[in-house]
Design a protein around this motif. Structure first.
Motif, PDB file in Angstrom:
ATOM      1  N   ASN A 108     -11.469   5.592 -10.717  1.00 17.24           N
ATOM      2  CA  ASN A 108     -10.348   6.421 -10.857  1.00 17.24           C
ATOM      3  C   ASN A 108      -9.832   6.946  -9.492  1.00 17.24           C
ATOM      4  OD1 ASN A 108     -10.160   6.355 -13.665  1.00 17.24           O
ATOM      5  ND2 ASN A 108     -11.496   8.110 -13.864  1.00 17.24           N
ATOM      6  N   ASP A 109     -10.391   6.532  -8.200  1.00 21.72           N
ATOM      7  CA  ASP A 109     -10.248   7.060  -7.055  1.00 21.72           C
ATOM      8  C   ASP A 109      -9.193   6.074  -6.341  1.00 21.72           C
ATOM      9  OD1 ASP A 109     -12.134   8.841  -6.576  1.00 21.72           O
ATOM     10  OD2 ASP A 109     -13.524   7.602  -5.565  1.00 21.72           O
ATOM     11  N   ARG A 110      -8.068   6.866  -5.618  1.00 22.70           N
ATOM     12  CA  ARG A 110      -7.062   6.228  -5.045  1.00 22.70           C
ATOM     13  C   ARG A 110      -7.736   4.981  -4.021  1.00 22.70           C
ATOM     14  NH1 ARG A 110      -2.940   9.829  -2.131  1.00 22.70           N
ATOM     15  NH2 ARG A 110      -3.274  10.759  -4.192  1.00 22.70           N
ATOM     16  N   PRO A 111      -7.395   3.752  -4.035  1.00 19.98           N
ATOM     17  CA  PRO A 111      -7.821   2.671  -3.151  1.00 19.98           C
ATOM     18  C   PRO A 111      -7.325   2.872  -1.890  1.00 19.98           C
ATOM     19  CG  PRO A 111      -6.470   1.839  -4.770  1.00 19.98           C
ATOM     20  CD  PRO A 111      -6.408   3.296  -5.257  1.00 19.98           C
ATOM     21  N   GLU A 112      -8.071   2.805  -0.840  1.00 19.71           N
ATOM     22  CA  GLU A 112      -7.684   2.660   0.478  1.00 19.71           C
ATOM     23  C   GLU A 112      -6.940   1.310   0.593  1.00 19.71           C
ATOM     24  OE1 GLU A 112     -11.157   4.344   3.369  1.00 19.71           O
ATOM     25  OE2 GLU A 112     -11.614   2.528   2.196  1.00 19.71           O
ATOM     26  N   VAL A 113      -5.821   1.521   1.574  1.00 21.97           N
ATOM     27  CA  VAL A 113      -5.025   0.276   2.047  1.00 21.97           C
ATOM     28  C   VAL A 113      -5.770  -0.404   3.068  1.00 21.97           C
ATOM     29  CG1 VAL A 113      -2.858  -0.369   3.187  1.00 21.97           C
ATOM     30  CG2 VAL A 113      -2.862   1.438   1.391  1.00 21.97           C
ATOM     31  N   THR A 114      -6.167  -1.450   3.011  1.00 12.67           N
ATOM     32  CA  THR A 114      -6.914  -2.372   3.768  1.00 12.67           C
ATOM     33  C   THR A 114      -6.338  -3.464   4.495  1.00 12.67           C
ATOM     34  OG1 THR A 114      -8.981  -2.031   2.578  1.00 12.67           O
ATOM     35  CG2 THR A 114      -9.284  -3.710   4.336  1.00 12.67           C
ATOM     36  N   LEU A 115      -6.024  -3.675   5.862  1.00 11.79           N
ATOM     37  CA  LEU A 115      -5.362  -4.607   6.357  1.00 11.79           C
ATOM     38  C   LEU A 115      -6.350  -5.757   6.840  1.00 11.79           C
ATOM     39  CD1 LEU A 115      -3.461  -2.513   8.948  1.00 11.79           C
ATOM     40  CD2 LEU A 115      -2.439  -3.050   6.485  1.00 11.79           C
ATOM     41  N   VAL A 116      -5.820  -7.092   6.911  1.00 11.65           N
ATOM     42  CA  VAL A 116      -6.543  -8.064   7.380  1.00 11.65           C
ATOM     43  C   VAL A 116      -5.723  -8.704   8.621  1.00 11.65           C
ATOM     44  CG1 VAL A 116      -5.220  -9.650   5.521  1.00 11.65           C
ATOM     45  CG2 VAL A 116      -7.450 -10.820   6.638  1.00 11.65           C
ATOM     46  N   ALA A 117      -6.364  -8.907   9.638  1.00 11.37           N
ATOM     47  CA  ALA A 117      -6.013  -9.615  10.747  1.00 11.37           C
ATOM     48  C   ALA A 117      -6.310 -10.986  10.740  1.00 11.37           C
ATOM     49  CB  ALA A 117      -6.593  -9.177  12.098  1.00 11.37           C
ATOM     50  N   ARG A 118      -5.134 -11.883  10.699  1.00 12.10           N
ATOM     51  CA  ARG A 118      -5.434 -13.422  10.345  1.00 12.10           C
ATOM     52  C   ARG A 118      -5.804 -13.740  11.554  1.00 12.10           C
ATOM     53  NH1 ARG A 118       0.073 -12.758   6.296  1.00 12.10           N
ATOM     54  NH2 ARG A 118      -1.373 -12.300   4.591  1.00 12.10           N
ATOM     55  N   PRO A 119      -7.120 -14.852  11.621  1.00 14.15           N
ATOM     56  CA  PRO A 119      -7.417 -15.356  12.983  1.00 14.15           C
ATOM     57  C   PRO A 119      -6.570 -16.121  13.570  1.00 14.15           C
ATOM     58  CG  PRO A 119      -9.250 -15.310  11.154  1.00 14.15           C
ATOM     59  CD  PRO A 119      -7.864 -14.830  10.457  1.00 14.15           C
ATOM     60  N   GLY A 120      -6.462 -16.094  14.887  1.00 14.29           N
ATOM     61  CA  GLY A 120      -5.610 -17.201  15.516  1.00 14.29           C
ATOM     62  C   GLY A 120      -4.104 -16.483  15.575  1.00 14.29           C
ATOM     63  N   ARG A 121      -3.785 -15.508  14.618  1.00 12.62           N
ATOM     64  CA  ARG A 121      -2.745 -14.952  14.762  1.00 12.62           C
ATOM     65  C   ARG A 121      -2.503 -13.406  15.019  1.00 12.62           C
ATOM     66  NH1 ARG A 121       0.144 -16.689   8.910  1.00 12.62           N
ATOM     67  NH2 ARG A 121       2.097 -16.116  10.396  1.00 12.62           N
ATOM     68  N   ALA A 122      -3.627 -12.751  14.830  1.00 13.78           N
ATOM     69  CA  ALA A 122      -3.553 -11.306  15.233  1.00 13.78           C
ATOM     70  C   ALA A 122      -5.327 -11.019  15.172  1.00 13.78           C
ATOM     71  CB  ALA A 122      -3.013 -10.608  14.080  1.00 13.78           C
TER      72      ALA A 122
END
Length: 477
Positions: A207-221
């Protein structure tokens, strides 16, 4: 001498509150069209911004809280509403019930003053319904306002000793069958941590609001690039994935250049761990052809493609639904290495047997592991859905094993902790096969605690802060 008739109150035109109207329209889309809130709400917010010049980020945040809060707590609110009216919920006009539920959430789940919550919700009812239903809405909400949430839950739910599953289901607003399935799974994966307090932690995390998680795609960021693109207080390191950063509440991924340029994306950390673990398992012999057999909508495929490019390997991303295959192609745009996106049925392969070195199948499932993100799923799914997915899940895993050459590895993943969709599927498929062996997946999730006894792993929102992803790693002998 006659008494003068009392003066009628002058008619007051209801005020339109854009945030509450957006929330109502989103709930109607979820109810009428089986839409998902995370897909329908952004377009409604954009429309409101165009229609109302003063509609700002605070209004958008309020509308979002109303939608997700009401959907998460719908089961509890239904029980409370039912106790405040003699009218059965099943015979109540659905738009009326949606308006009352929005009001109930404001009264019981927010800090909005009682008068303001009731008045604004009645105005909404007069706008989207008529004056007759609005009076009914007003009467029900005034009864709801007589108690706070804890008092209501103690009133409408059985005690824990009387019926533990029903008690937890009402207090944490989960269907009883979901509570039962989660409890069974937790008892298998965390036998020393599966009592009442653990279940309360798990259901509360749903029931918690989920965090926004980012992914840095290897070789691109890189994680460093993402960190440098925003103020220090806007980002926090990922808990477990080396490619992850967590965005502070209210942060907008679209403001980050690498996200706009498709070099980074939004992806739950559990999803990142599944892709990274498959890529980390040693294979015997060549390592040049990878397959994502259920690639839509493309998050895992994008990370796998980036990892494959760094090793000179090619990813084939297969998706059976054309519109989801287009999403995969969009997610992979700009990948530095070769890749191919195809529309194909993984149970009827468009490739030759034993032609891949690594294969991922993130199979369709009940989605019980992502209830934080799609709270409406808990009310939409039924126990029969688990059985309905079973043949497809087994067929996709068999096909993935057949597509993998000896010495290669398969990752079977699902965003559900239900035992019938996870370990039971793998055990059934491996029964009678002597050409496959389990690989201990825990070794390829370094630093992640509470993974059980292996060899497969189950992630949990209350223990790991991720969706409840399951992963089994299997090697063709």
């Amino acid at each position: 001498m006659s008494t003068p008739a009392p003066k009628k109150r002058p008619y007051r035109k209801p005020r339109t509150d854009p945030a509450r109207r957006v929330a109502f329209d989103a709930l109607r889309a979820v109810d009428e069209r089986d839409a998902y809130a995370n897909l329908v709400l952004p377009s409604l917010l954009r429309k409101a911004q165009q229609q109302y010049p003063d509609f700002d980020r605070r209004d958008a945040a309020f509308a979002t809280e109303l939608v997700y809060g009401t959907l998460r707590m719908r089961g509890a609110y239904d029980a409370i509403i039912a106790s405040c009216t003699d009218r059965p919920l099943g015979k109540m006009d659905p738009p009326v019930l949606d308006v009352i539920s929005l009001g109930a959430h404001q009264l019981l789940g927010t800090r909005i003053p009682t008068h303001a919550a009731v008045s604004a919700t009645v105005d909404l009812a007069r706008t989207v319904l008529t004056d007759g239903p609005a009076k009914f809405v007003n009467a029900v909400l005034r009864r709801i306002s007589e108690r706070d949430l804890d008092e209501w839950l103690d009133r409408v739910a059985p005690s824990y000793d009387e019926d533990a599953e029903e008690h937890l289901g009402v207090h944490f607003s989960h269907p009883r069958w979901v509570v039962s399935a989660l409890w069974d799974s937790l008892g298998v994966w965390q036998p020393g941590y599966s009592g009442r307090s653990a279940m309360e932690d798990l259901l509360a995390a749903d029931n918690d609001r989920p965090e926004v998680t980012l992914v840095a795609r290897p070789g691109r960021a890189t994680v460093a690039e993402l960190r440098d693109s925003l103020p220090d207080d806007a980002l926090a390191p990922g808990r477990w994935s080396p490619f992850a950063l967590r965005l502070a509440e209210g942060g907008d991924p679209a403001t980050i250049p690498a996200v706009r340029e498709n070099r980074a994306g939004v992806q739950d950390e559990g999803s990142q761990l599944v892709a990274a673990a498959l890529a980390a398992v040693p294979v015997q012999g060549r390592d040049t052809r990878w397959l994502d057999g259920c690639a839509g909508p493309g998050g895992k495929a994008a990370l796998l493609a980036a990892l494959a490019a760094g090793r000179g390997a090619t990813l084939v991303a297969s998706e059976v639904q054309p519109h989801r295959a287009r999403l995969v192609a969009r997610a992979l745009e700009g990948n530095p290495g070769p890749y191919q996106v195809i529309t194909a049925d993984g149970t009827r392969p468009a490739w030759r047997p034993e032609s891949f070195d690594r294969v991922l199948v993130d199979v369709p499932c009940s989605g019980l592991g992502a209830l934080r993100r799609r709270p409406e799923s808990r009310w939409r799914r039924k126990p029969a859905d688990v059985a309905r997915f079973a043949p497809l899940q087994r067929g996709l895993l068999r096909s993935a094993l057949d597509a993998t050459r000896p010495g290669g590895v398969v990752g079977y993943a699902t965003c559900s902790p239900h035992l019938a969709e996870t370990r039971v599927v793998v055990q059934d498929v491996l029964r009678g096969r002597d050409d496959v062996e389990w690989v201990d997946a825990r070794a390829f999730l370094p630093g992640v605690p509470d993974l059980g006894d292996g060899p497969d792993v189950q992630l949990w929102p209350h223990l790991h802060g991720t969706d409840a992803m399951y992963l089994a790693l299997l090697r063709r002998k």
